[in-house]
Design a protein around this motif. Structure first.
Motif, PDB file in Angstrom:
ATOM      1  N   ALA A  76       0.818  -1.224   0.000  1.00 17.92           N
ATOM      2  CA  ALA A  76       0.000   0.000   0.000  1.00 17.92           C
ATOM      3  C   ALA A  76       0.846   1.266   0.000  1.00 17.92           C
ATOM      4  N   GLN A  77       1.906   1.283   0.816  1.00 26.55           N
ATOM      5  CA  GLN A  77       2.734   2.496   0.897  1.00 26.55           C
ATOM      6  C   GLN A  77       3.503   2.720  -0.405  1.00 26.55           C
ATOM      7  N   PHE A  78       3.977   1.637  -0.998  1.00 28.39           N
ATOM      8  CA  PHE A  78       4.621   1.750  -2.310  1.00 28.39           C
ATOM      9  C   PHE A  78       3.657   2.336  -3.334  1.00 28.39           C
ATOM     10  N   LEU A  79       2.423   1.836  -3.367  1.00 22.81           N
ATOM     11  CA  LEU A  79       1.448   2.309  -4.348  1.00 22.81           C
ATOM     12  C   LEU A  79       1.160   3.800  -4.171  1.00 22.81           C
ATOM     13  N   THR A  80       1.083   4.247  -2.924  1.00 21.21           N
ATOM     14  CA  THR A  80       0.842   5.679  -2.674  1.00 21.21           C
ATOM     15  C   THR A  80       1.973   6.523  -3.242  1.00 21.21           C
ATOM     16  N   LYS A  81       3.216   6.118  -2.970  1.00 19.91           N
ATOM     17  CA  LYS A  81       4.364   6.885  -3.451  1.00 19.91           C
ATOM     18  C   LYS A  81       4.501   6.807  -4.976  1.00 19.91           C
ATOM     19  N   ALA A  82       4.246   5.636  -5.553  1.00 15.86           N
ATOM     20  CA  ALA A  82       4.312   5.494  -7.008  1.00 15.86           C
ATOM     21  C   ALA A  82       3.250   6.365  -7.683  1.00 15.86           C
ATOM     22  N   ARG A  83       2.078   6.410  -7.094  1.00 17.08           N
ATOM     23  CA  ARG A  83       0.993   7.236  -7.639  1.00 17.08           C
ATOM     24  C   ARG A  83       1.334   8.720  -7.521  1.00 17.08           C
ATOM     25  N   ASP A  84       1.901   9.125  -6.396  1.00 14.81           N
ATOM     26  CA  ASP A  84       2.323  10.526  -6.228  1.00 14.81           C
ATOM     27  C   ASP A  84       3.353  10.917  -7.283  1.00 14.81           C
ATOM     28  N   LEU A  85       4.313  10.029  -7.530  1.00 10.81           N
ATOM     29  CA  LEU A  85       5.356  10.303  -8.522  1.00 10.81           C
ATOM     30  C   LEU A  85       4.761  10.487  -9.904  1.00 10.81           C
ATOM     31  N   LEU A  86       3.780   9.669 -10.228  1.00  8.25           N
ATOM     32  CA  LEU A  86       3.209   9.671 -11.567  1.00  8.25           C
ATOM     33  C   LEU A  86       2.258  10.840 -11.791  1.00  8.25           C
ATOM     34  N   PHE A  87       1.381  11.080 -10.841  1.00  6.70           N
ATOM     35  CA  PHE A  87       0.310  12.056 -11.045  1.00  6.70           C
ATOM     36  C   PHE A  87       0.564  13.391 -10.366  1.00  6.70           C
ATOM     37  N   SER A  88       1.481  13.458  -9.444  1.00  8.81           N
ATOM     38  CA  SER A  88       1.707  14.565  -8.518  1.00  8.81           C
ATOM     39  C   SER A  88       0.778  14.357  -7.326  1.00  8.81           C
ATOM     40  N   PRO A  89       1.223  14.727  -6.128  1.00 13.51           N
ATOM     41  CA  PRO A  89       0.406  14.478  -4.933  1.00 13.51           C
ATOM     42  C   PRO A  89      -0.984  15.096  -4.998  1.00 13.51           C
ATOM     43  N   ALA A  90      -1.123  16.268  -5.611  1.00 16.15           N
ATOM     44  CA  ALA A  90      -2.434  16.925  -5.662  1.00 16.15           C
ATOM     45  C   ALA A  90      -3.451  16.101  -6.436  1.00 16.15           C
ATOM     46  N   ILE A  91      -3.035  15.564  -7.589  1.00 15.64           N
ATOM     47  CA  ILE A  91      -3.939  14.724  -8.382  1.00 15.64           C
ATOM     48  C   ILE A  91      -4.100  13.361  -7.724  1.00 15.64           C
ATOM     49  N   ALA A  92      -2.996  12.798  -7.232  1.00 15.44           N
ATOM     50  CA  ALA A  92      -3.019  11.436  -6.695  1.00 15.44           C
ATOM     51  C   ALA A  92      -3.924  11.296  -5.483  1.00 15.44           C
ATOM     52  N   SER A  93      -4.211  12.389  -4.804  1.00 16.07           N
ATOM     53  CA  SER A  93      -5.071  12.323  -3.624  1.00 16.07           C
ATOM     54  C   SER A  93      -6.549  12.231  -3.986  1.00 16.07           C
ATOM     55  N   GLN A  94      -6.891  12.391  -5.254  1.00 14.33           N
ATOM     56  CA  GLN A  94      -8.286  12.310  -5.670  1.00 14.33           C
ATOM     57  C   GLN A  94      -8.791  10.867  -5.527  1.00 14.33           C
ATOM     58  N   ASP A  95     -10.085  10.723  -5.272  1.00 13.34           N
ATOM     59  CA  ASP A  95     -10.607   9.387  -4.976  1.00 13.34           C
ATOM     60  C   ASP A  95     -11.094   8.638  -6.200  1.00 13.34           C
ATOM     61  N   ASN A  96     -10.774   9.131  -7.407  1.00 11.14           N
ATOM     62  CA  ASN A  96     -11.176   8.399  -8.618  1.00 11.14           C
ATOM     63  C   ASN A  96      -9.994   7.675  -9.270  1.00 11.14           C
ATOM     64  N   ILE A  97      -8.909   7.466  -8.522  1.00  9.56           N
ATOM     65  CA  ILE A  97      -7.764   6.699  -9.008  1.00  9.56           C
ATOM     66  C   ILE A  97      -7.648   5.429  -8.174  1.00  9.56           C
ATOM     67  N   THR A  98      -7.768   4.306  -8.832  1.00 12.57           N
ATOM     68  CA  THR A  98      -7.617   3.003  -8.187  1.00 12.57           C
ATOM     69  C   THR A  98      -6.276   2.411  -8.600  1.00 12.57           C
ATOM     70  N   SER A  99      -5.446   2.045  -7.635  1.00 11.39           N
ATOM     71  CA  SER A  99      -4.092   1.563  -7.925  1.00 11.39           C
ATOM     72  C   SER A  99      -3.900   0.150  -7.402  1.00 11.39           C
ATOM     73  N   ILE A 100      -3.173  -0.643  -8.179  1.00 11.85           N
ATOM     74  CA  ILE A 100      -2.896  -2.018  -7.794  1.00 11.85           C
ATOM     75  C   ILE A 100      -1.494  -2.370  -8.271  1.00 11.85           C
ATOM     76  N   GLN A 101      -0.751  -3.117  -7.472  1.00 13.30           N
ATOM     77  CA  GLN A 101       0.615  -3.480  -7.849  1.00 13.30           C
ATOM     78  C   GLN A 101       0.596  -4.529  -8.956  1.00 13.30           C
ATOM     79  N   ALA A 102       1.566  -4.443  -9.846  1.00 15.68           N
ATOM     80  CA  ALA A 102       1.625  -5.348 -10.998  1.00 15.68           C
ATOM     81  C   ALA A 102       3.042  -5.862 -11.188  1.00 15.68           C
ATOM     82  N   VAL A 103       3.157  -6.900 -12.007  1.00 15.87           N
ATOM     83  CA  VAL A 103       4.474  -7.446 -12.343  1.00 15.87           C
ATOM     84  C   VAL A 103       5.063  -6.572 -13.444  1.00 15.87           C
ATOM     85  N   ALA A 104       5.647  -5.447 -13.012  1.00 17.35           N
ATOM     86  CA  ALA A 104       6.259  -4.464 -13.910  1.00 17.35           C
ATOM     87  C   ALA A 104       5.244  -3.932 -14.925  1.00 17.35           C
TER      88      ALA A 104
END
Length: 412
Positions: A76-104
């Motif tokens: 979960a913590q990895f996904l939060t940081k990966a999402r912040d890196l990709l979208f920026s923290p302001a966008i990543a905090s929105q509740d319409n982004i669903t994230s799941i870890q994948a094999v690369a």
């Protein structure tokens, strides 16, 4: 076709990039050059572990962490940081982004394809011509009922982007709910990206035609040396298509397949994430539950160590600053060998204009060499690259660039 006798199964060829690496490894010629494998190499053409990752490894060692299973959705913590890196923290905090870890990135693309085919049921998926070859195989295996179509991308005359052809094909042929795969930065294999104005026109077409975008993002930070710049297209599409003011007229969703393998040098750890963006105010629990079910059926749960490494880097102010310097180092080296190769070719008087080598971005150059010329490079000079003319620039250094340039001149 079904085979009742397993002995009748045909032998399938290895993927070209893996077959090429195997042939290179077997070659005993002392001055052989590997320009086929898509991995970063240092100034001596050796594997490079990022200094930020080395420190993260030591941190985890000192913590004496365990090796328990992750939840099916991932770290979960990895996904939060990966999402912040990709979208920026302001966008990543929105509740319409669903994230799941994948094999690369490969696993993320595969999950996106299966999810689309099962739940969104597009008629067609549009893939750039050319593209990373695995895009086709993934959709062939994961979504055989979805028709794969090509949209023009590379213009061999200009060795640049065929933007008019790309946009025209999507406008003419794409239907509502069709999928279009876009490379977020450092397009593989061409190294050619749309400009920001061109991205805006693509986003407008996607919105009007209600297409489902799958962004493949494998080189954030590594492409230009600036992580925010490399994520510009993804953030623009999010803001344009999925704010409350635009969501009623836009597509059903957007996927981002995020690989952390290349920009963190964690090739063998296979670390990635899939992010699903849905229109605001819609419930997301159902989509996440279906993604979790797919992961459970394929791998049960994702890998832990690489996710911990990336999280350790991104969660530490000092380490994340070092990581930004690491990707600048990689990007700067690739830009440097681009300039060296172009200069050598021009000094030798090699036929043609080689400006495109410097104009392209990322690890690859679409050289414009024909398959016959690539074969000559291999047979006469022991230089290995893909038959479509894609060159992995990380295989070049100051010691071999003159040899490669002379070989190219020889086969023109």
């Amino acid at each position: 076709m079904a085979f009742t006798n397993l002995g009748d199964l045909p032998v399938l060829p290895q993927p070209e990039s893996f077959a090429l690496t195997a042939a290179y490894n077997e070659d005993t010629f002392p001055n052989k050059v590997n320009l086929g494998q898509g991995v970063y190499r240092d100034n001596n053409c050796q594997p490079w572990v990022l200094p930020s990752i080395r420190e993260a490894e030591q941190t985890l060692h000192n913590q004496q962490v365990n090796h328990e299973y992750l939840p099916i959705a991932g770290h979960a913590q990895f996904l939060t940081k990966a999402r912040d890196l990709l979208f920026s923290p302001a966008i990543a905090s929105q509740d319409n982004i669903t994230s799941i870890q994948a094999v690369a990135g490969t696993g993320a693309n595969h999950l996106a394809a299966i999810f689309c085919a099962r739940n969104l049921r597009p008629k067609n998926v549009f893939i750039s011509d050319p593209t990373w070859d695995n895009h086709h195989l993934i959709w062939e295996i994961a979504a055989p009922n979805v028709t794969r179509k090509l949209y023009p991308y590379y213009d061999p005359c200009t060795r640049g982007l065929n933007f008019d052809g790309m946009l025209s094909e999507l406008e003419k042929s794409a239907e509502e709910n069709d999928v279009v795969i876009l490379h977020a930065c450092a397009h593989n294999p061409t190294g050619i990206d749309p400009t920001q104005d061109q991205w805006k026109k693509i986003a407008d077409a996607v919105r009007r035609k209600k297409l489902i975008v799958i962004f493949d993002c494998a080189y954030q930070g590594f492409a230009s040396g600036a992580a925010d710049a490399d994520a510009w297209a993804i953030r623009y599409f999010y803001t344009t298509l999925f704010t409350e003011s635009s969501s009623s007229t836009g597509p059903a969703g957007m996927f981002v397949c995020q690989s952390l393998s290349k920009n963190f040098g964690l090739y063998g750890e296979r670390i990635g994430a899939l992010h699903l963006i849905t229109p605001p105010l819609l419930p997301t629990q159902g989509a996440k539950a279906h993604l979790v079910r797919l992961v459970r059926a394929e791998i049960s749960c994702p890998s832990l160590f690489g996710a911990r490494l990336v999280h350790t880097v991104l969660d530490d102010t000092e380490l994340v600053s070092k990581w930004h310097e690491d990707v600048k180092t990689m990007a700067h080296r690739i830009k440097g060998v681009r300039a060296l190769l172009k200069s050598e070719l021009e000094t030798l008087g090699a036929q043609g204009d080689w400006g495109h080598i410097e104009q392209q971005i990322g690890m690859f150059s679409f050289t414009g060499l024909s398959s016959a010329q690539v074969q000559q490079l291999r047979e006469k000079h022991h230089i290995y690259m893909l038959s479509n003319g894609r060159m992995s620039l990380s295989g070049l250094d100051e010691g071999n660039v003159a040899y490669v340039a002379q070989a190219i001149k020889d086969v023109l």
